[in-house]
Design a protein around this motif. Sequence first.
Motif, PDB file in Angstrom:
ATOM      1  N   PHE A   1      37.578  45.970  39.928  1.00 30.29           N
ATOM      2  CA  PHE A   1      38.437  44.670  39.768  1.00 30.29           C
ATOM      3  C   PHE A   1      37.932  43.139  40.556  1.00 30.29           C
ATOM      4  CE2 PHE A   1      40.029  48.291  42.052  1.00 30.29           C
ATOM      5  CZ  PHE A   1      41.830  48.631  41.410  1.00 30.29           C
ATOM      6  N   THR A   2      38.756  42.888  39.206  1.00 33.09           N
ATOM      7  CA  THR A   2      38.190  41.171  39.359  1.00 33.09           C
ATOM      8  C   THR A   2      39.331  40.212  38.726  1.00 33.09           C
ATOM      9  OG1 THR A   2      35.830  39.800  38.397  1.00 33.09           O
ATOM     10  CG2 THR A   2      36.885  41.854  36.838  1.00 33.09           C
ATOM     11  N   MET A   3      39.020  38.773  39.531  1.00 28.98           N
ATOM     12  CA  MET A   3      40.220  38.122  39.296  1.00 28.98           C
ATOM     13  C   MET A   3      39.800  37.865  37.551  1.00 28.98           C
ATOM     14  SD  MET A   3      42.459  37.131  40.606  1.00 28.98           S
ATOM     15  CE  MET A   3      42.710  38.844  40.865  1.00 28.98           C
ATOM     16  N   ALA A   4      38.168  37.189  37.755  1.00 27.43           N
ATOM     17  CA  ALA A   4      38.031  36.823  36.015  1.00 27.43           C
ATOM     18  C   ALA A   4      38.413  35.209  34.930  1.00 27.43           C
ATOM     19  CB  ALA A   4      38.164  38.137  34.656  1.00 27.43           C
ATOM     20  N   TYR A   5      39.896  34.837  36.143  1.00 27.80           N
ATOM     21  CA  TYR A   5      41.035  33.703  35.315  1.00 27.80           C
ATOM     22  C   TYR A   5      39.241  32.304  35.093  1.00 27.80           C
ATOM     23  CZ  TYR A   5      44.875  35.790  36.331  1.00 27.80           C
ATOM     24  OH  TYR A   5      45.656  37.142  36.426  1.00 27.80           O
ATOM     25  N   THR A   6      38.670  32.349  36.256  1.00 29.85           N
ATOM     26  CA  THR A   6      37.936  31.293  36.161  1.00 29.85           C
ATOM     27  C   THR A   6      36.747  30.928  35.124  1.00 29.85           C
ATOM     28  OG1 THR A   6      36.744  31.356  37.723  1.00 29.85           O
ATOM     29  CG2 THR A   6      38.699  29.929  37.982  1.00 29.85           C
ATOM     30  N   GLY A   7      36.265  32.218  34.280  1.00 31.17           N
ATOM     31  CA  GLY A   7      35.278  32.750  33.718  1.00 31.17           C
ATOM     32  C   GLY A   7      35.710  32.453  31.513  1.00 31.17           C
ATOM     33  N   ILE A   8      37.364  31.954  32.160  1.00 30.58           N
ATOM     34  CA  ILE A   8      37.885  31.077  30.851  1.00 30.58           C
ATOM     35  C   ILE A   8      38.478  29.951  31.580  1.00 30.58           C
ATOM     36  CG2 ILE A   8      37.979  33.094  29.007  1.00 30.58           C
ATOM     37  CD1 ILE A   8      40.979  33.012  30.168  1.00 30.58           C
ATOM     38  N   GLY A   9      38.296  29.535  32.271  1.00 27.78           N
ATOM     39  CA  GLY A   9      38.734  27.885  32.519  1.00 27.78           C
ATOM     40  C   GLY A   9      40.241  28.303  33.199  1.00 27.78           C
TER      41      GLY A   9
ATOM     42  N   LEU B   1      37.882  32.189  42.829  1.00 32.32           N
ATOM     43  CA  LEU B   1      37.048  31.249  43.002  1.00 32.32           C
ATOM     44  C   LEU B   1      35.387  31.887  41.880  1.00 32.32           C
ATOM     45  CD1 LEU B   1      37.385  28.288  46.152  1.00 32.32           C
ATOM     46  CD2 LEU B   1      37.487  28.372  43.763  1.00 32.32           C
ATOM     47  N   THR B   2      35.260  32.669  42.563  1.00 34.50           N
ATOM     48  CA  THR B   2      33.505  32.957  41.727  1.00 34.50           C
ATOM     49  C   THR B   2      33.667  34.763  40.976  1.00 34.50           C
ATOM     50  OG1 THR B   2      33.628  35.523  43.593  1.00 34.50           O
ATOM     51  CG2 THR B   2      33.169  33.016  44.100  1.00 34.50           C
ATOM     52  N   ASN B   3      35.317  34.922  40.780  1.00 28.89           N
ATOM     53  CA  ASN B   3      34.582  36.621  39.875  1.00 28.89           C
ATOM     54  C   ASN B   3      34.002  37.163  40.741  1.00 28.89           C
ATOM     55  OD1 ASN B   3      36.461  34.724  38.461  1.00 28.89           O
ATOM     56  ND2 ASN B   3      34.742  34.084  37.212  1.00 28.89           N
ATOM     57  N   ARG B   4      33.732  37.834  41.955  1.00 22.71           N
ATOM     58  CA  ARG B   4      32.997  38.854  42.508  1.00 22.71           C
ATOM     59  C   ARG B   4      33.990  40.164  41.701  1.00 22.71           C
ATOM     60  NH1 ARG B   4      32.311  40.254  49.056  1.00 22.71           N
ATOM     61  NH2 ARG B   4      31.786  42.746  48.585  1.00 22.71           N
ATOM     62  N   VAL B   5      32.715  40.945  41.516  1.00 15.15           N
ATOM     63  CA  VAL B   5      33.092  42.574  41.345  1.00 15.15           C
ATOM     64  C   VAL B   5      33.796  43.202  42.299  1.00 15.15           C
ATOM     65  CG1 VAL B   5      33.153  44.552  39.659  1.00 15.15           C
ATOM     66  CG2 VAL B   5      32.675  41.723  38.510  1.00 15.15           C
ATOM     67  N   LEU B   6      34.985  44.164  42.150  1.00 13.51           N
ATOM     68  CA  LEU B   6      35.036  45.230  43.189  1.00 13.51           C
ATOM     69  C   LEU B   6      34.732  46.054  42.588  1.00 13.51           C
ATOM     70  CD1 LEU B   6      37.514  43.880  45.747  1.00 13.51           C
ATOM     71  CD2 LEU B   6      35.359  43.212  45.718  1.00 13.51           C
ATOM     72  N   LYS B   7      34.203  47.614  43.466  1.00 14.27           N
ATOM     73  CA  LYS B   7      34.353  48.773  42.917  1.00 14.27           C
ATOM     74  C   LYS B   7      35.854  49.020  43.996  1.00 14.27           C
ATOM     75  CE  LYS B   7      29.191  49.505  42.391  1.00 14.27           C
ATOM     76  NZ  LYS B   7      28.284  49.880  42.929  1.00 14.27           N
ATOM     77  N   ALA B   8      35.588  50.289  43.367  1.00 10.84           N
ATOM     78  CA  ALA B   8      37.052  51.564  43.646  1.00 10.84           C
ATOM     79  C   ALA B   8      37.024  51.059  45.607  1.00 10.84           C
ATOM     80  CB  ALA B   8      37.303  52.288  43.241  1.00 10.84           C
ATOM     81  N   GLN B   9      36.138  52.039  46.105  1.00  7.72           N
ATOM     82  CA  GLN B   9      36.225  51.587  47.622  1.00  7.72           C
ATOM     83  C   GLN B   9      36.360  50.699  47.823  1.00  7.72           C
ATOM     84  OE1 GLN B   9      36.304  55.479  48.217  1.00  7.72           O
ATOM     85  NE2 GLN B   9      36.111  53.846  50.773  1.00  7.72           N
ATOM     86  N   GLU B  10      35.633  49.433  47.626  1.00  9.97           N
ATOM     87  CA  GLU B  10      35.039  48.708  48.240  1.00  9.97           C
ATOM     88  C   GLU B  10      36.407  47.709  48.011  1.00  9.97           C
ATOM     89  OE1 GLU B  10      31.562  46.041  47.572  1.00  9.97           O
ATOM     90  OE2 GLU B  10      32.661  46.727  45.651  1.00  9.97           O
TER      91      GLU B  10
END
Length: 270
Positions: free
Chosen positions: A139-147, A172-181
């Motif tokens: 899971f990652t938000m990813a939005y700011t990666g394309i502005g 803000l950071t687009n941290r990637v979470l694994k499923a367990q996290e």
Amino acid sequence: MDYPTAMREYNTLLWENTNGIAKITLNRPDAANSVNLEMAQELMHVAMICDEDSSIRAVILTATGNMFCAGGDVPSFHAAGDDIGILLKEVTACLHSANARFARMAAPLIIAVNGTAAGAGFSLAASGDIVIAADTAKFTMAYTGIGASPDGGSSVYLPRLIGLRRSQELMLTNRVLKAQEALEWGILTKVVAPDELMTEAEALANKLANGPLMAHGKIKELLLGSYSNSLETQLELESRGIAKCVSSPEGREGLLAFTEKRKPDFVSAT
């Protein structure tokens, strides 16, 4: 847009409605199940069906392929050129209409996350009433990666689920979470092996579909308003809700079944 009504066939989704359970499957695997305008329109349409069709008592949302949803269809956004603002307002108008109807329909929404959920895919996953994920999902938000900033309801759901600080970090950071996290953070309800995902989702859907539809809808309504209503307003809504539920045919069946020491048949009572 011209929607067929008999077979409910769509270009970007698969649709099933059997025994009170609707199943919506994102079906653009070659495009990582990303949300383009057509998918947003079709999601809006199936959400309206789920909201209007009283025979639907539980809904499963999942996806084909290895990805759950990569978010928005970036190539189509780029191709829009100077009309990108108009396109994104169209896409989000439809997607957010789907979000609102899924949230306000009586039937519980089970999201079965089969793979990576990014951007709007993450937002969709967070919006479920119950969310089950394969242990390989990320899971990652990813939005700011394309502005871009978030859409799809994540600015509503994530702060409620995990708090402001963690929501800020994800967005803000687009941290990637694994499923367990994601499970430990409170985003998910349950994590299972990939080959158990749909079995688990379908079993849960069957259980919920045999439950009291009005009570499920009232629970969703109460929880949706719990952050904005005053204490007195929420208490009054609880009072009115329980009275309405117990006075309904489902409620009367539940009371009778309890006194007769048997399992209630809510479906027949509806």
